[in-house]
Design an enzyme around this catalytic site. Structure first.
Site, mmCIF file in Angstrom:
data_model
loop_
_atom_site.group_PDB
_atom_site.id
_atom_site.type_symbol
_atom_site.label_atom_id
_atom_site.label_comp_id
_atom_site.label_asym_id
_atom_site.label_seq_id
_atom_site.Cartn_x
_atom_site.Cartn_y
_atom_site.Cartn_z
ATOM 1 N NE ARG A 150 48.268 37.232 37.990
ATOM 2 C CZ ARG A 150 49.240 37.971 38.519
ATOM 3 N NH1 ARG A 150 50.351 37.372 38.930
ATOM 4 N NH2 ARG A 150 49.120 39.277 38.649
ATOM 5 C CG HIS A 162 45.318 34.671 34.398
ATOM 6 N ND1 HIS A 162 46.468 35.448 34.476
ATOM 7 C CD2 HIS A 162 44.323 35.440 34.914
ATOM 8 C CE1 HIS A 162 46.164 36.626 35.005
ATOM 9 N NE2 HIS A 162 44.875 36.649 35.277
ATOM 10 C CE1 TYR A 186 42.024 36.237 42.684
ATOM 11 C CE2 TYR A 186 43.069 38.327 43.210
ATOM 12 C CZ TYR A 186 42.871 37.270 42.345
ATOM 13 O OH TYR A 186 43.527 37.242 41.136
#
Length: 356
Positions: A309, A306, A341
C-alpha cells in the site's frame, strides 16, 4: 485466519466475558468493527480481567462475574500496576531475551481498554439515558509512542518499498523466477495458486487498498473493463477505487481459472478463494500476509501487505506530486496522513544539497 475459525474463537472468548463487555461487543459489531478487530480486543480484555482476578482487585470467582463497579473504581495506580505487569511478564513475549511485551503491544492493550471505557462512560445508555458511570481512568493513563521524525520514518520505510521498476520486477519474479527455485513438490503447490497469488499482489500494488479491503472483495466488486473495485473502507463506508492498468492481465488470468480451479458454485461470491478440503472459501488475511512475506523475502526484503500500500502511494505521489490525489486513492479524509510520502520522494531536497 479463516472466518469460521475466527468466529469460533470469538464465541469462546465471549463465553468468558462479563455482561457489559458483551454489550460493548454488540454495539461495536453494529458500527461495524471487523470481527478481526473485535477478536483482538476480546483477547486484550481476557488478559486484563485475568490480571484483575490474579491481583486480587476483584474477589470474583471468574471473569464473567467481575462486577461493573470494579472498572468504575479502578484507580490510576491500579492501571499503572497492570502496565508494569505487562512489561515484566516474559511469557507474553515470544522473544525470551526480553523481559516483557513491547511498547507497541502495551499501547494496543491500552487502546482496547480505552475503547471499552469510552463506551461505558460516554456511549452506552441506561434506563435513564445516562452512561453506566462517568469516571474514565484511561484518560489519566499516558502511553509512550515511538519518537521518530517523518524523514526518519520515511527512510526506514523506503527500504521496504518496491519502487520504480521493482513493482513490475516483483510480479515478474513471482511469475518466472521463483518457480525455478522450487522442488517438484513445492512447484506443484505453487502452481495450484499461482494465478490467484499474482492477482492479489498485483491488485494491492496497483490500488493501494488495505489487506482487509482486498480479502473482503466479492466478484461483483470488480469492474475489469473500467479497472475499478468497490471496497468497504474503515467505518463501513463504500468507496470506488481505481486500479492501475498493469494489474489487469494478472486479474484476467486468475478469473480465467477461478471457477474450475476452486470448484466454485453460484453461492461462492468471494473474489479471492482458497480450497479447504475440496471446499472453496474466501481467502483470509493471514494467508495473504504469509504469502506476501514469502515471496517478498525471496525477491528482496520481507514485507507486509501494508508496505505494498505504501509502495502504491509513494509511486502515485512521485508521478503526480498531489497529496490530495493520493489521499483519495487511499481512502483518507485528509492529506495529513500522506505527508509521509512527500518525505520518501525527496529527490528535490537531495538535488539541492548536491548543488551546494
Amino acid at each position: 485466519m479463516k472466518r469460521e475459525i475466527l468466529l469460533e474463537r470469538i464465541d469462546k472468548l465471549k463465553q468468558l466475558m462479563p455482561w457489559y463487555v458483551l454489550e460493548y461487543y454488540q454495539s461495536k459489531l453494529a458500527v461495524p468493527y471487523s470481527f478481526t478487530t473485535l477478536y483482538e480486543y476480546l483477547k486484550e480484555y481476557d488478559r486484563f480481567f485475568s490480571w484483575v482476578l490474579e491481583s486480587g482487585i476483584s474477589n470474583a470467582d471468574k471473569i464473567s462475574d467481575i462486577p461493573l463497579s470494579v472498572l468504575e473504581n479502578m484507580s490510576k495506580k491500579d492501571m499503572e500496576s497492570f502496565i508494569l505487569y505487562l512489561r515484566e511478564r516474559p511469557l507474553l513475549n515470544a522473544n525470551t531475551t526480553k523481559q516483557g511485551v513491547s511498547q507497541t503491544t502495551i499501547n494496543r492493550t491500552l487502546s482496547a481498554l480505552s475503547s471499552l471505557y469510552k463506551y461505558l462512560t460516554e456511549e452506552v445508555e441506561n434506563d435513564q439515558g445516562e452512561p453506566y458511570f462517568y469516571r474514565n481512568v484511561m484518560k489519566k493513563v499516558s502511553t509512550k509512542k515511538k519518537k521518530e521524525t517523518l524523514a526518519a520514518r520515511a527512510e526506514n520505510i523506503k527500504q521496504k518499498l518496491f519502487l520504480g521498476d521493482e513493482t513490475e520486477g516483483f510480479l515478474t519474479y513471482i511469475d518466472q523466477e521463483h518457480p525455478q527455485q522450487l522442488s517438484n513438490r513445492a512447484l506443484s503447490s505453487f502452481n495450484k495458486n499461482k494465478e490467484r497469488d499474482l492477482a492479489i499482489i498485483a491488485l494491492l500494488l496497483a490500488s493501494g487498498v488495505r489487506l482487509s479491503e482486498a480479502v473482503n472483495l466479492d466478484l461483483r466488486d470488480l469492474n475489469l473493463k473500467m479497472m475499478v473495485i468497490d471496497v468497504t473502507r474503515k467505518g463501513g463506508k463504500r468507496d470506488s477505487v481505481n486500479v492501475a492498468a498493469f494489474a489487469k492481465p494478472y486479474l484476467e488470468n486468475y478469473l480465467a481459472i477461478r471457477n474450475q480451479r476452486y470448484k466454485t458454485e453460484k453461492t461462492d461470491t468471494a473474489l479471492f478463494l482458497t480450497l479447504y478440503r475440496g471446499v472453496p472459501n474466501r481467502i483470509d488475511a493471514s494467508s495473504v500476509e504469509k504469502m506476501v512475506a514469502k515471496y517478498s523475502e525471496d525477491f528482496k526484503v520481507r514485507v507486509t501487505p501494508h508496505k505494498l500500500r505504501h509502495t502504491l502511494a509513494t509511486r502515485l505521489y512521485d508521478a503526480t506530486k498531489s497529496q490530495v490525489l493520493v489521499s483519495h486513492q487511499l481512502g483518507h479524509a485528509s492529506t495529513q496522513v500522506t505527508d509521509l510520502y512527500t518525505h520518501i520522494v525527496n529527490d528535490e531536497q537531495k538535488n539541492a544539497l548536491d548543488s551546494l
